[in-house]
Design a protein around this motif. Structure first.
Motif, PDB file in Angstrom:
ATOM      1  N   ALA A  12       0.966  -1.006  -0.105  1.00 55.82           N
ATOM      2  CA  ALA A  12      -0.075   0.146   0.119  1.00 55.82           C
ATOM      3  C   ALA A  12       1.015   1.195  -0.064  1.00 55.82           C
ATOM      4  N   CYS A  29       1.364   5.195   1.434  1.00 55.94           N
ATOM      5  CA  CYS A  29       0.962   6.056   2.444  1.00 55.94           C
ATOM      6  C   CYS A  29      -0.001   7.205   2.122  1.00 55.94           C
ATOM      7  N   HIS A  30      -1.015   7.604   2.821  1.00 53.64           N
ATOM      8  CA  HIS A  30      -2.021   8.561   2.457  1.00 53.64           C
ATOM      9  C   HIS A  30      -1.252   9.960   3.011  1.00 53.64           C
ATOM     10  N   TYR A  59       1.107  -1.288  10.202  1.00 53.87           N
ATOM     11  CA  TYR A  59       0.583  -0.193   9.176  1.00 53.87           C
ATOM     12  C   TYR A  59      -0.858  -0.365   8.660  1.00 53.87           C
ATOM     13  N   SER A  60      -1.432  -1.459   8.494  1.00 51.94           N
ATOM     14  CA  SER A  60      -2.536  -1.956   8.442  1.00 51.94           C
ATOM     15  C   SER A  60      -3.565  -1.398   9.527  1.00 51.94           C
ATOM     16  N   MET A  66      -3.902   2.410   9.431  1.00 54.51           N
ATOM     17  CA  MET A  66      -4.885   2.853   8.639  1.00 54.51           C
ATOM     18  C   MET A  66      -6.177   2.567   9.028  1.00 54.51           C
ATOM     19  N   THR A 126      -5.361   3.127   0.361  1.00 56.72           N
ATOM     20  CA  THR A 126      -4.388   1.670   0.480  1.00 56.72           C
ATOM     21  C   THR A 126      -4.657   0.638  -0.434  1.00 56.72           C
ATOM     22  N   SER A 168      -1.269   0.906  -5.107  1.00 61.12           N
ATOM     23  CA  SER A 168       0.267   0.985  -4.907  1.00 61.12           C
ATOM     24  C   SER A 168       0.531   2.441  -5.427  1.00 61.12           C
TER      25      SER A 168
END
Length: 415
Positions: free
Chosen positions: A14, A16-17, A276-277, A280, A319, A322
Motif C-alpha cells: 500500500a 501512504c496517505h 501499518y494496516s 490505517m 490503501t 500502490s
C-alpha cells in the motif's frame, strides 16, 4: 488426517496517505470557540445562527475583502445529503438505509455463541447464498469468505440476477467450478447484509445492539460459519477460500478446524495484521467516530454518520492501490485545467477518492465498519496470541452455562 494444503497469493504494497492542510477563511482563532463535547449536536438554533453568519460573511461586498470567497461544492453536497436524510428520519421509513439487496438464505442459530473476548450472542443469523450442487457424501463443499464490506452475493443467482463481487470466478469451468463444487458464501457475523451485527435487534431488550454489540474476531466469524456447515451436515470442506479479510478467515478456518478443512486458498490475506494496516484502519475509525452524527453508535433513529463514512472510505481507497498505479492512472492531472485551483476535489485523484466515498457512504452500516475492521486488527495466528485467547475462552466458558440458566446477561448471575 493430514493438515490442509495452503495456497497463499501475495498482495501489493500500500502507499501512504498524504494529508493536506485546510486553511480557515475566518480571522477568529479556533481556540477561542466554545468547547463542545464530542458526539453531541449543537442546538438547531445555534447551527442556524452559525450558518446565517457564514452566509453574511460570504456575501459581503467585494470591497470588504481583497479576494472573493471560494465556493465549496463538496460541502454543499454533504449538507444536501444531510437535509435529505433528516427529512427521511421524520418519515416512517427512517433514515437508516436497507443494506441488504436481493434474495439470500438465512440460517438462524438459537444456541448462544461465546465470543473470544467474552461477549455473548444469545442467537444469531447467518445470511448465505450457494451455487452448484452438494454431492451425496457432501465432500465437494467450498466455503468462500468475504472481504470487509462484501455481502454473500458473490455471484448472480436465479432469485438475485445482479452480478456478484466474484462473478467471473464462480460458475461452470471457472476457478470455483460449479459443475464440480458446491460453493457457499456467507455475510460475516458483525456485518449488515443479513447476518447478525450491530444494526440487528438484541433479543434481550428488543432494541438494536448498536455499540452494545460485543467485540468479535475473525475466529468468531468462522465459528458462526461452521454452525451453518453443521446445520447442512457438511463435516469436511473441500476447500476454504477467501481474499483480503476473507483470506484471514480461510487461514483461521484451517487453524481452528484442521480436520474439517481439506485445502486453504488465501488471496491477499495474512496470518496477522501488520502495524501499518492497523494504523490505517484506526484512522478510518477515528474520522468516523468523530462525526457528531455517529452519536457513540446510537444513530439508528436519526441521520447516519455519512460524512465520517465518506472520509473513512477515501482513506481506505488510498490503501487499495500502490504508488506506481496511482501515478500511472492519474499522475498530477487536474480534473479541469481551465479552471482555477480549488480546495474541494481538484486533481483527478481527488475526484476519484471523492467519488469512491460518495458512492459508499450509505451502502454499509457505520458500526459494522467499526467492529469488522477491529476484528481484522485483532487477527493473529501466532502461537502466543492463540494461547492467550484460548485462556480467555476457558475463563469465560462459564458464561454459556450461566446464560443457559436464564440470566438476561452472562454477568447477571454474579450480581
Amino acid at each position: 488426517m493430514n493438515a490442509p494444503r495452503v495456497v497463499v497469493a501475495a498482495t501489493r504494497p500500500a502507499v501512504c496517505h498524504l494529508g493536506h492542510r485546510i486553511n480557515s477563511t475566518s480571522t477568529k482563532s479556533p481556540f477561542l470557540r466554545p468547547v463542545r463535547h464530542l458526539h453531541t449536536q449543537a442546538p438547531r438554533s445555534s447551527q442556524a445562527a452559525a450558518f446565517a453568519e457564514a452566509v453574511v460573511e460570504a456575501e459581503r461586498p467585494l470591497s470588504a475583502s481583497s479576494n472573493p470567497a471560494l465556493s465549496f461544492p463538496c460541502l454543499d453536497a454533504v449538507e444536501i445529503r444531510t437535509q435529505t436524510l433528516s427529512r427521511r428520519s421524520r418519515s416512517q421509513a427512517g433514515p437508516e438505509p436497507s443494506y441488504t439487496t436481493g434474495q439470500h438464505q438465512t440460517f438462524r442459530s438459537k444456541d448462544p455463541l461465546l465470543l473470544d473476548w467474552g461477549g455473548i450472542l444469545p442467537e444469531f443469523d447467518v445470511a448465505y447464498e450457494t451455487w452448484g450442487t452438494l454431492n451425496a457424501d457432501k465432500s465437494n463443499a467450498i466455503l468462500l469468505h468475504t472481504g470487509l464490506s462484501a455481502s454473500s452475493h458473490a455471484h448472480s443467482t436465479v432469485t438475485n440476477p445482479k452480478p456478484g463481487w466474484w462473478e467471473r470466478f464462480i460458475g461452470p469451468s471457472c476457478p470455483l467450478d460449479t459443475d464440480k463444487y458446491f460453493v457457499i458464501c456467507t455475510n460475516v457475523v458483525g456485518g449488515c447484509y443479513g447476518s447478525t451485527g450491530p444494526s440487528s435487534v438484541d433479543p434481550a431488550n428488543g432494541q438494536r445492539y448498536a455499540t452494545r454489540f460485543p467485540i468479535l474476531t475473525m475466529e468468531d466469524m468462522v465459528r458462526a460459519q461452521f454452525r451453518l456447515l453443521d446445520n447442512m451436515g457438511i463435516e469436511r470442506l473441500y476447500a476454504s477460500v477467501g481474499s483480503s479479510m476473507g483470506g484471514m478467515q480461510s487461514l483461521a478456518a484451517g487453524a481452528m478446524e484442521p480436520e474439517r478443512v481439506g485445502r486453504i486458498v488465501s488471496v491477499s490475506g495474512c496470518a496477522r495484521s501488520h502495524p501499518y494496516s492497523i494504523a490505517m484502519r484506526h484512522t478510518q475509525r477515528q474520522v468516523l467516530m468523530m462525526d457528531p452524527a455517529w452519536a457513540r453508535g446510537f444513530y439508528y433513529s436519526s441521520v447516519p454518520p455519512h460524512t465520517g463514512m465518506k472520509l473513512a472510505r477515501e482513506i481506505a481507497t488510498v490503501t487499495y492501490r500502490s504508488g506506481p498505479e496511482w501515478e500511472q492512472r492519474f499522475g498530477r492531472r487536474r480534473a479541469d485545467p481551465s479552471r482555477p485551483p480549488a480546495l474541494c476535489p481538484d486533481f483527478l485523484i481527488e475526484t476519484y477518492l471523492d467519488h469512491a466515498g460518495e458512492k459508499w457512504c450509505l451502502e454499509y452500516d457505520a458500526n459494522s465498519l467499526l467492529y469488522v475492521s477491529k476484528a481484522m486488527d485483532l487477527f493473529d495466528l501466532g502461537a502466543e496470541h492463540r494461547s492467550r485467547v484460548a485462556g480467555l475462552r476457558q475463563q469465560n466458558a462459564h458464561k454459556l452455562k450461566d446464560y443457559g440458566k436464564g440470566a438476561t446477561t452472562p454477568d447477571e448471575e454474579a450480581a
